[in-house]
Design a protein around this motif. Structure first.
Motif, PDB file in Angstrom:
ATOM      1  N   ALA A 190       0.833  -1.208   0.000  1.00 40.98           N
ATOM      2  CA  ALA A 190       0.000   0.000   0.000  1.00 40.98           C
ATOM      3  C   ALA A 190       0.867   1.257   0.000  1.00 40.98           C
ATOM      4  O   ALA A 190       0.565   2.230  -0.705  1.00 40.98           O
ATOM      5  N   SER A 191       1.937   1.262   0.782  1.00 38.27           N
ATOM      6  CA  SER A 191       2.823   2.427   0.825  1.00 38.27           C
ATOM      7  C   SER A 191       3.442   2.692  -0.542  1.00 38.27           C
ATOM      8  O   SER A 191       3.520   3.843  -0.990  1.00 38.27           O
ATOM      9  N   ALA A 192       3.892   1.634  -1.211  1.00 39.05           N
ATOM     10  CA  ALA A 192       4.488   1.797  -2.537  1.00 39.05           C
ATOM     11  C   ALA A 192       3.462   2.315  -3.536  1.00 39.05           C
ATOM     12  O   ALA A 192       3.783   3.155  -4.391  1.00 39.05           O
ATOM     13  N   MET A 193       2.232   1.854  -3.435  1.00 41.40           N
ATOM     14  CA  MET A 193       1.195   2.332  -4.346  1.00 41.40           C
ATOM     15  C   MET A 193       0.866   3.790  -4.088  1.00 41.40           C
ATOM     16  O   MET A 193       0.605   4.558  -5.019  1.00 41.40           O
ATOM     17  N   LYS A 194       0.895   4.211  -2.825  1.00 36.53           N
ATOM     18  CA  LYS A 194       0.669   5.627  -2.525  1.00 36.53           C
ATOM     19  C   LYS A 194       1.788   6.481  -3.094  1.00 36.53           C
ATOM     20  O   LYS A 194       1.553   7.576  -3.610  1.00 36.53           O
ATOM     21  N   ARG A 195       3.032   5.987  -2.998  1.00 36.71           N
ATOM     22  CA  ARG A 195       4.151   6.753  -3.550  1.00 36.71           C
ATOM     23  C   ARG A 195       4.018   6.897  -5.058  1.00 36.71           C
ATOM     24  O   ARG A 195       4.533   7.849  -5.643  1.00 36.71           O
ATOM     25  N   ALA A 196       3.353   5.944  -5.694  1.00 34.37           N
ATOM     26  CA  ALA A 196       3.149   5.982  -7.143  1.00 34.37           C
ATOM     27  C   ALA A 196       1.864   6.707  -7.520  1.00 34.37           C
ATOM     28  O   ALA A 196       1.392   6.583  -8.648  1.00 34.37           O
ATOM     29  N   MET A 198      -1.110   6.095  -6.717  1.00 25.81           N
ATOM     30  CA  MET A 198      -2.232   5.207  -6.978  1.00 25.81           C
ATOM     31  C   MET A 198      -3.269   5.373  -5.878  1.00 25.81           C
ATOM     32  O   MET A 198      -3.044   6.079  -4.902  1.00 25.81           O
ATOM     33  N   THR A 199      -4.408   4.743  -6.045  1.00 24.43           N
ATOM     34  CA  THR A 199      -5.575   5.046  -5.228  1.00 24.43           C
ATOM     35  C   THR A 199      -6.020   3.854  -4.394  1.00 24.43           C
ATOM     36  O   THR A 199      -5.633   2.709  -4.644  1.00 24.43           O
ATOM     37  N   LEU A 200      -6.871   4.139  -3.404  1.00 24.24           N
ATOM     38  CA  LEU A 200      -7.465   3.076  -2.612  1.00 24.24           C
ATOM     39  C   LEU A 200      -8.200   2.066  -3.482  1.00 24.24           C
ATOM     40  O   LEU A 200      -8.036   0.847  -3.290  1.00 24.24           O
ATOM     41  N   TYR A 357     -10.603   0.801 -10.113  1.00 28.59           N
ATOM     42  CA  TYR A 357     -10.013   1.453 -11.274  1.00 28.59           C
ATOM     43  C   TYR A 357      -8.965   0.519 -11.874  1.00 28.59           C
ATOM     44  O   TYR A 357      -8.240  -0.138 -11.146  1.00 28.59           O
ATOM     45  N   ALA A 358      -8.850   0.482 -13.160  1.00 28.52           N
ATOM     46  CA  ALA A 358      -7.779  -0.275 -13.798  1.00 28.52           C
ATOM     47  C   ALA A 358      -6.673   0.700 -14.172  1.00 28.52           C
ATOM     48  O   ALA A 358      -6.927   1.671 -14.859  1.00 28.52           O
ATOM     49  N   PRO A 359      -5.422   0.484 -13.738  1.00 28.59           N
ATOM     50  CA  PRO A 359      -4.337   1.408 -14.009  1.00 28.59           C
ATOM     51  C   PRO A 359      -3.785   1.212 -15.400  1.00 28.59           C
ATOM     52  O   PRO A 359      -4.128   0.227 -16.074  1.00 28.59           O
ATOM     53  N   PRO A 360      -2.909   2.095 -15.868  1.00 30.06           N
ATOM     54  CA  PRO A 360      -2.274   1.889 -17.163  1.00 30.06           C
ATOM     55  C   PRO A 360      -1.536   0.552 -17.177  1.00 30.06           C
ATOM     56  O   PRO A 360      -0.894   0.181 -16.196  1.00 30.06           O
ATOM     57  N   PRO A 361      -1.579  -0.188 -18.276  1.00 29.21           N
ATOM     58  CA  PRO A 361      -0.919  -1.487 -18.311  1.00 29.21           C
ATOM     59  C   PRO A 361       0.579  -1.402 -18.120  1.00 29.21           C
ATOM     60  O   PRO A 361       1.215  -2.369 -17.746  1.00 29.21           O
ATOM     61  N   THR A 362       1.172  -0.227 -18.364  1.00 31.52           N
ATOM     62  CA  THR A 362       2.614  -0.081 -18.175  1.00 31.52           C
ATOM     63  C   THR A 362       2.994  -0.143 -16.717  1.00 31.52           C
ATOM     64  O   THR A 362       4.153  -0.295 -16.388  1.00 31.52           O
ATOM     65  N   ILE A 363       2.025  -0.027 -15.797  1.00 27.18           N
ATOM     66  CA  ILE A 363       2.355   0.001 -14.373  1.00 27.18           C
ATOM     67  C   ILE A 363       2.429  -1.399 -13.789  1.00 27.18           C
ATOM     68  O   ILE A 363       3.346  -1.720 -13.055  1.00 27.18           O
ATOM     69  N   THR A 364       1.473  -2.242 -14.092  1.00 29.37           N
ATOM     70  CA  THR A 364       1.283  -3.397 -13.223  1.00 29.37           C
ATOM     71  C   THR A 364       1.150  -4.749 -13.896  1.00 29.37           C
ATOM     72  O   THR A 364       0.918  -5.718 -13.206  1.00 29.37           O
ATOM     73  N   SER A 365       1.274  -4.839 -15.189  1.00 34.90           N
ATOM     74  CA  SER A 365       0.944  -6.066 -15.910  1.00 34.90           C
ATOM     75  C   SER A 365      -0.445  -6.537 -15.483  1.00 34.90           C
ATOM     76  O   SER A 365      -1.413  -5.833 -15.658  1.00 34.90           O
TER      77      SER A 365
END
Length: 394
Positions: A190-196, A198-200, A357-365
């Motif tokens: 969760a911390s890494a996603m916040k730094r990026a 990203m959302t809840l 939400y679905a993130p950009p495919p470049t982020i997460t596969s």
């Protein structure tokens, strides 16, 4: 340039200052429904059509569509010290607040002032972009494009999850870093996603994806029939708002070592605080979430009851902020003071209705699951899931 025909180059500059990093534009029709047409922001501006974008993390955008809400907006502008931009959009007004890293706290405050959840928008038409019915649009305060750009801040740069975090999400703790503590593994994610930025909802989707071994704690809770949704939100709360800050731990430790701890209870409290600082450093969090048995082991104290009493005293004295466990059998979190205590439970109703939400495919596969249907994405108010169906346009 008139109020009804802003220059396209000005619309583009303002849109780039509002949109999230790597974001595209979604055209909307006269009924305020998605057309399903995704395109780069520059192409949306060139089309001359109404369009919406998802705003960057540093901004809070309010849709003020009643006289009462417009009045609350005036109060916000008069009382907030943060930069604001007021935009006229047909009969309504849009208010942008530059919140920086304090977005959650600002959302909580405006909700307390009477702004409803649906008026806090994740997606909105950028300043001076065309109204869906061709009604006038204008900058109210400040009234010039250059001043508006100063309020909105620089365009957001894209931030991605590092490879080690993606590996942690997909494969779990393969290095033994978390010593079997899957809750703290989830907090690190969760911390890494916040730094990026990203959302809840994105974190909820990661935890809900059964192929992600890093989400095994959430899967176990779900299988046991426990309240996994609240656990996920609590985990998000315990993560760092702006990323892990080791300075919070070092400052806390310095205060602990210099404080005049009195008597036997004082020595116990000091030992517990040092133990929490050690655990926080080891697991890269300023909200250590461990059972009292583990804290007692690190603090080298005899009984769990002693630790519980110490935690209660430290919380009452302001050394810690307790974040209760989402259900019985799970550990409370204790945030070292110096970090924000605004919680996702206080702010998760800020305009996102679907929660995925679905993130950009470049982020997460494939680590994030999108469960939003096409019907959701065609919501008349474009509030729910509108970015899920579309690939990112480069």
């Amino acid at each position: 340039m008139t109020a009804t025909s802003p220059a396209p180059e000005d619309i583009l500059r303002l849109a780039h200052a509002v949109v999230r990093a790597d974001g595209n534009a979604l055209l909307i029709d006269q009924d305020n429904a998605s057309t399903g047409q995704w395109m780069p922001v520059a192409d949306a501006v060139a089309s001359g059509s109404a369009f919406t974008v998802e705003i960057k993390r540093a901004l809070v955008a309010l849709d003020l569509d009643t006289p009462e809400l417009i009045g609350i907006g005036d109060t916000i502008r008069q009382t907030f010290t943060m930069p604001t931009l007021l935009v006229g959009s047909g009969r309504n007004q849009h208010l942008y607040i530059f919140a920086g890293h304090h977005r959650d706290a600002v959302v909580q405050r405006v909700r307390e002032m009477g702004i409803p959840a649906g008026a806090v928008r994740r997606a909105i038409r950028p300043p001076l972009s065309p109204h869906r019915l061709g009604m006038p649009v204008r900058l109210i305060e400040p009234s010039t494009v250059e001043e508006a750009l100063e309020v909105l801040g620089a365009p957001e740069e894209p931030t991605y999850l590092p490879d080690w975090v993606i590996d942690l999400i997909e494969h779990g703790d393969t290095t033994g870093r978390f010593s079997g503590n899957r809750s703290n593994m989830a907090i690190t994610i969760a911390s890494a996603m916040k730094r990026a930025n990203m959302t809840l909802p994105q974190f909820q989707a990661v935890m809900g994806n059964r192929t992600n071994l890093g989400a095994s704690k959430a899967h176990e809770l779900e299988d046991r029939g426990m309240d996994v949704d609240t656990w996920i939100v609590r985990t998000w709360d315990r993560a760092e708002v702006s990323g892990f800050d080791p300075g919070v731990i070092s400052r806390t430790r310095a205060k602990v070592l210099s404080a005049p701890w009195q008597g036997r209870a004082g020595k116990t409290d000091k030992a517990v605080m040092i133990a929490l600082c050690d655990l926080a450093t080891t697991h890269a969090t300023t909200t250590p979430t461990f059972g009292v048995r583990r804290i007692a082991e690190v603090a080298q104290l005899g009984t769990e009851k002693t630790v519980r009493r110490a935690l209660a005293r430290l919380t009452e004295d302001g050394w810690l902020h307790r974040i209760p466990a989402s259900s019985s059998g799970l550990a409370d979190g204790y945030r070292l003071q110096g970090g924000s205590i605004t919680t996702a439970l206080d702010t998760r109703g800020d305009g996102n209705r679907c929660g995925h939400y679905a993130p950009p495919p470049t982020i997460t596969s494939g680590i994030i699951r999108c469960s939003v249907t096409a019907r959701d994405s065609e919501s008349p108010e474009v509030r729910c899931g509108w970015r899920c169906p579309a690939p990112m346009v480069r």
